[in-house]
Design a protein around this motif. Sequence first.
Motif, PDB file in Angstrom:
ATOM      1  N   GLU A  48       0.873  -1.170   0.000  1.00 43.22           N
ATOM      2  CA  GLU A  48       0.000   0.000   0.000  1.00 43.22           C
ATOM      3  C   GLU A  48       0.912   1.224   0.000  1.00 43.22           C
ATOM      4  OE1 GLU A  48      -3.307   0.107  -0.079  1.00 43.22           O
ATOM      5  OE2 GLU A  48      -3.500  -2.055  -0.167  1.00 43.22           O
ATOM      6  N   THR A  49       0.920   1.973  -1.094  1.00 42.73           N
ATOM      7  CA  THR A  49       1.844   3.096  -1.231  1.00 42.73           C
ATOM      8  C   THR A  49       1.159   4.393  -0.841  1.00 42.73           C
ATOM      9  OG1 THR A  49       2.934   1.979  -3.046  1.00 42.73           O
ATOM     10  CG2 THR A  49       3.350   4.350  -2.810  1.00 42.73           C
ATOM     11  N   LEU A  50       1.729   5.114   0.108  1.00 38.78           N
ATOM     12  CA  LEU A  50       1.208   6.414   0.522  1.00 38.78           C
ATOM     13  C   LEU A  50       1.798   7.487  -0.377  1.00 38.78           C
ATOM     14  CD1 LEU A  50      -0.544   7.885   2.660  1.00 38.78           C
ATOM     15  CD2 LEU A  50       1.573   8.281   3.946  1.00 38.78           C
ATOM     16  N   VAL A  51       0.951   8.144  -1.160  1.00 38.05           N
ATOM     17  CA  VAL A  51       1.397   9.168  -2.089  1.00 38.05           C
ATOM     18  C   VAL A  51       1.091  10.547  -1.504  1.00 38.05           C
ATOM     19  CG1 VAL A  51       1.187  10.113  -4.413  1.00 38.05           C
ATOM     20  CG2 VAL A  51       0.965   7.633  -4.018  1.00 38.05           C
ATOM     21  N   VAL A  52       2.087  11.360  -1.296  1.00 38.80           N
ATOM     22  CA  VAL A  52       1.896  12.710  -0.753  1.00 38.80           C
ATOM     23  C   VAL A  52       2.025  13.706  -1.896  1.00 38.80           C
ATOM     24  CG1 VAL A  52       2.717  14.425   0.875  1.00 38.80           C
ATOM     25  CG2 VAL A  52       2.839  12.005   1.464  1.00 38.80           C
ATOM     26  N   GLU A  53       0.930  14.345  -2.219  1.00 42.02           N
ATOM     27  CA  GLU A  53       0.918  15.336  -3.292  1.00 42.02           C
ATOM     28  C   GLU A  53       1.155  16.723  -2.711  1.00 42.02           C
ATOM     29  OE1 GLU A  53       0.803  14.682  -6.341  1.00 42.02           O
ATOM     30  OE2 GLU A  53      -0.241  12.791  -6.687  1.00 42.02           O
ATOM     31  N   THR A  54       2.006  17.490  -3.332  1.00 46.13           N
ATOM     32  CA  THR A  54       2.281  18.847  -2.868  1.00 46.13           C
ATOM     33  C   THR A  54       1.117  19.770  -3.217  1.00 46.13           C
ATOM     34  OG1 THR A  54       4.649  18.535  -3.187  1.00 46.13           O
ATOM     35  CG2 THR A  54       3.854  20.803  -3.042  1.00 46.13           C
ATOM     36  N   ILE A  75      -7.770  28.931  -5.539  1.00 47.05           N
ATOM     37  CA  ILE A  75      -7.998  27.803  -6.451  1.00 47.05           C
ATOM     38  C   ILE A  75      -6.697  27.012  -6.598  1.00 47.05           C
ATOM     39  CG2 ILE A  75      -8.847  27.140  -8.715  1.00 47.05           C
ATOM     40  CD1 ILE A  75     -10.816  28.769  -7.036  1.00 47.05           C
ATOM     41  N   GLY A  76      -6.818  25.696  -6.663  1.00 47.28           N
ATOM     42  CA  GLY A  76      -5.613  24.892  -6.841  1.00 47.28           C
ATOM     43  C   GLY A  76      -5.900  23.412  -6.847  1.00 47.28           C
ATOM     44  N   ASN A  77      -4.903  22.634  -6.462  1.00 46.75           N
ATOM     45  CA  ASN A  77      -5.007  21.176  -6.443  1.00 46.75           C
ATOM     46  C   ASN A  77      -4.294  20.611  -5.231  1.00 46.75           C
ATOM     47  OD1 ASN A  77      -6.308  20.523  -9.139  1.00 46.75           O
ATOM     48  ND2 ASN A  77      -4.544  21.732  -9.836  1.00 46.75           N
ATOM     49  N   HIS A  78      -4.758  19.441  -4.801  1.00 49.13           N
ATOM     50  CA  HIS A  78      -4.106  18.656  -3.742  1.00 49.13           C
ATOM     51  C   HIS A  78      -4.076  19.386  -2.400  1.00 49.13           C
ATOM     52  CE1 HIS A  78      -2.990  16.412  -7.242  1.00 49.13           C
ATOM     53  NE2 HIS A  78      -2.051  17.265  -7.625  1.00 49.13           N
ATOM     54  N   PHE A  79      -5.091  20.207  -2.114  1.00 48.21           N
ATOM     55  CA  PHE A  79      -5.131  20.839  -0.799  1.00 48.21           C
ATOM     56  C   PHE A  79      -5.346  19.755   0.260  1.00 48.21           C
ATOM     57  CE2 PHE A  79      -6.933  24.934  -2.867  1.00 48.21           C
ATOM     58  CZ  PHE A  79      -5.662  25.267  -3.300  1.00 48.21           C
ATOM     59  N   PRO A  80      -4.616  19.764   1.352  1.00 48.21           N
ATOM     60  CA  PRO A  80      -4.724  18.711   2.375  1.00 48.21           C
ATOM     61  C   PRO A  80      -6.035  18.830   3.155  1.00 48.21           C
ATOM     62  CG  PRO A  80      -3.276  20.447   3.120  1.00 48.21           C
ATOM     63  CD  PRO A  80      -3.599  20.769   1.690  1.00 48.21           C
ATOM     64  N   VAL A  98      -5.261  33.837   8.393  1.00 46.36           N
ATOM     65  CA  VAL A  98      -6.597  34.184   7.921  1.00 46.36           C
ATOM     66  C   VAL A  98      -7.588  33.103   8.329  1.00 46.36           C
ATOM     67  CG1 VAL A  98      -5.743  35.524   5.971  1.00 46.36           C
ATOM     68  CG2 VAL A  98      -6.234  33.102   5.666  1.00 46.36           C
ATOM     69  N   VAL A  99      -8.853  33.496   8.407  1.00 50.92           N
ATOM     70  CA  VAL A  99      -9.940  32.572   8.736  1.00 50.92           C
ATOM     71  C   VAL A  99     -10.464  31.949   7.447  1.00 50.92           C
ATOM     72  CG1 VAL A  99     -12.267  32.403   9.706  1.00 50.92           C
ATOM     73  CG2 VAL A  99     -10.569  33.902  10.768  1.00 50.92           C
ATOM     74  N   THR A 100     -10.771  30.654   7.495  1.00 52.53           N
ATOM     75  CA  THR A 100     -11.313  29.961   6.318  1.00 52.53           C
ATOM     76  C   THR A 100     -12.811  29.743   6.483  1.00 52.53           C
ATOM     77  OG1 THR A 100     -10.770  27.798   7.282  1.00 52.53           O
ATOM     78  CG2 THR A 100      -9.128  28.816   5.847  1.00 52.53           C
ATOM     79  N   LYS A 101     -13.564  29.945   5.387  1.00 52.77           N
ATOM     80  CA  LYS A 101     -15.014  29.732   5.393  1.00 52.77           C
ATOM     81  C   LYS A 101     -15.376  28.362   4.838  1.00 52.77           C
ATOM     82  CE  LYS A 101     -17.734  32.981   3.971  1.00 52.77           C
ATOM     83  NZ  LYS A 101     -18.347  34.040   3.127  1.00 52.77           N
ATOM     84  N   SER A 102     -14.657  27.922   3.824  1.00 55.17           N
ATOM     85  CA  SER A 102     -14.908  26.606   3.234  1.00 55.17           C
ATOM     86  C   SER A 102     -13.590  26.014   2.770  1.00 55.17           C
ATOM     87  CB  SER A 102     -15.895  26.708   2.065  1.00 55.17           C
ATOM     88  OG  SER A 102     -15.339  27.479   1.011  1.00 55.17           O
ATOM     89  N   TRP A 103     -13.579  24.668   2.645  1.00 52.88           N
ATOM     90  CA  TRP A 103     -12.308  23.997   2.335  1.00 52.88           C
ATOM     91  C   TRP A 103     -12.589  22.715   1.561  1.00 52.88           C
ATOM     92  CZ3 TRP A 103      -7.512  25.366   5.135  1.00 52.88           C
ATOM     93  CH2 TRP A 103      -6.410  24.595   4.755  1.00 52.88           C
ATOM     94  N   SER A 104     -11.973  22.569   0.407  1.00 51.43           N
ATOM     95  CA  SER A 104     -12.013  21.316  -0.340  1.00 51.43           C
ATOM     96  C   SER A 104     -10.623  21.070  -0.906  1.00 51.43           C
ATOM     97  CB  SER A 104     -13.046  21.394  -1.479  1.00 51.43           C
ATOM     98  OG  SER A 104     -12.586  22.261  -2.516  1.00 51.43           O
ATOM     99  N   THR A 105     -10.492  19.972  -1.657  1.00 53.83           N
ATOM    100  CA  THR A 105      -9.164  19.643  -2.185  1.00 53.83           C
ATOM    101  C   THR A 105      -8.733  20.577  -3.308  1.00 53.83           C
ATOM    102  OG1 THR A 105     -10.148  18.066  -3.733  1.00 53.83           O
ATOM    103  CG2 THR A 105      -9.413  17.215  -1.588  1.00 53.83           C
ATOM    104  N   THR A 106      -9.678  21.347  -3.868  1.00 52.06           N
ATOM    105  CA  THR A 106      -9.358  22.219  -5.000  1.00 52.06           C
ATOM    106  C   THR A 106      -9.729  23.676  -4.791  1.00 52.06           C
ATOM    107  OG1 THR A 106     -11.490  21.720  -6.046  1.00 52.06           O
ATOM    108  CG2 THR A 106      -9.597  20.347  -6.669  1.00 52.06           C
ATOM    109  N   GLN A 107     -10.407  23.991  -3.682  1.00 56.05           N
ATOM    110  CA  GLN A 107     -10.843  25.370  -3.478  1.00 56.05           C
ATOM    111  C   GLN A 107     -10.968  25.675  -1.995  1.00 56.05           C
ATOM    112  OE1 GLN A 107     -13.933  27.075  -6.094  1.00 56.05           O
ATOM    113  NE2 GLN A 107     -15.020  27.678  -4.238  1.00 56.05           N
TER     114      GLN A 107
END
Length: 591
Positions: A48-54, A75-80, A98-107
């Motif tokens: 089982e390979t753990l892949v860490v994306e920057t 906007i971006g990619n691979h947000f933890p 800063v304070v965050t209102k919403s969080w996903s892997t891309t936004q």
Amino acid sequence: MWQQSNRHSPPGILLALLVGLQPCNAAEMGAIPSNQIQSQPLFQVRSETLVVETPIITGVSQSICAKPGDSVQIIGNHFPPHGTAGVALGGNSQHLDVVTKSWSTTQITIVLPLSGLQAGKRYYVGLEKPDHSRWLSNISQSVMICSDAVTGVSRSAVFQGRMQIQPRQGSSGFASSGNDAPSVPPQTEGTVPPGTMQPGGNQPFRPSGGTLIGAGLPSPPQAPAMTADIQERGIEPGELLILSADMQEALQIAQQLATSGLRPIRRQRLVGLGLVITAFRLPKDDRVAQRLQQLRDSLPTLWGEANHRYQLLGSAAGTEEPAYEQIAWRSETGCGSGLRLGMIDAAVAPDHAALVGQSVIRHSFLSAGISAAPAEHGTAIAIQLVGSNRGEYLGLLPEATLYVAEVFRATTAGRTETTAEWVIHALDWLVQQQVHVINLSLGGPRNLLLEKVLERVMATGTLVVAAAGNQGPKAPPVYPAAQQGVVAVTAIDQARRLYSQANQGDYIDFAAPGVDLRLPRLDGSPVYRSGTSFAAPFVTALLAYSQYAGEASVSGGVEALKQHTIDLGVPGKDTQFGWGLIQATGICSGR
């Protein structure tokens, strides 16, 4: 984003474990190619390979500018996963969570702080570790704050046009592991380690752990042609310099260049600037210009450059010059108190009568075994800036603290010179000391790496003043004075005539006294010196004090100086005198 391989172990994995398969070493684990699956034993455990994306930020969604309290989308990619990282703003010598209102892997949607932001400034944005120890993403995207929108920065929070930087718990600048720790130059007499408090100053400068340039430097500009004269005498033979965004990138570049026979001989983190500089040795009989061109052709995004040499820009000359009267400079007790000045020059004699008792902090950047250049030039510049008000040679800002970066060597051929590499190290140190203005009474050819580092220095809010050059009216531009953003100073005599050996060009910003100035030798006897070297300290002092006295902000200091000059030559800015002869607007006093 942290992802786990979606490959599943064979159905018999549980049975295989029950019959006692030996655990495998982590270093030996690896994914099995799909074309080999059928040939594997039925009950073999597939790793089982753990892949860490920057995390990568590709853009920031906002209008032309944003106001405190506004929502901004990243906007971006691979947000933890949310909670494993934070979002912060940096730049302008600040680091704001800063304070965050919403969080996903891309936004990610953030809310800009209601206080602390500076009007009309640009802040880079990035993801960082929760303890603020390092950036996790690139920080090449930025947010522009509207020029008329900020009301939350109080006057008490601002010192010399920059925010005071409060120490952050757990902040170490760069996260280091193993042998990948910041390299610290050996300390010399009077050296103050980065982060040490000094009397009358700000909070210590705390690098955020990233770089304004971002993870992965942008492509460098087109390099200037290297003339035969520079190839012969203007560079360090057999050496190339490489600038990297971080240590990982520096190590990767070294591995790639090793296949071409280039060997790293020196590498150091520029802690105050968030960069890494590496010096490489070329194979025997390689020509620097040819190898450099090959690298630029094959690796166009690589920041590589020759290790150029630079000279001091002053000489001895003739009759006394009432310089203070020419620029209307008047001082009282306490002039310069609390100011922090920086200079990059030759050595300074701390036991000189005009400097005894003054606040002068020295740091040598010469490599071991290198002979330091005579201290005449550096001592003269230091006395011009902070000479004692108790003696014969009064300094412009006698109560200021002067940080001296000593970088000039004496060669066996009798030349006094330094290198781009040493100047870069010196600039990094001065940024860590959080000086207000840096005086550069030196000059030479354009160097792309030094140019990029100076951009980073000026982005912190530090002003840079440089001598315009003494090669004559038909000579090419002298750097770093000719670099955009650097304040270039030429020299005039008592009759307001241009110094006969001064360079000319559209990069000249201001004129100041610099012909036949009465200055002391090392033994205290007077000598009359001329050169743009000795004109630059007048502009350095005037800009530093105008900011300190609240007469101008960092960004407005030069603009304010333009409004208080005596126009010389043709009306308006010209190639000989720039905007004209600088003039002080008040009395320099203590606060």
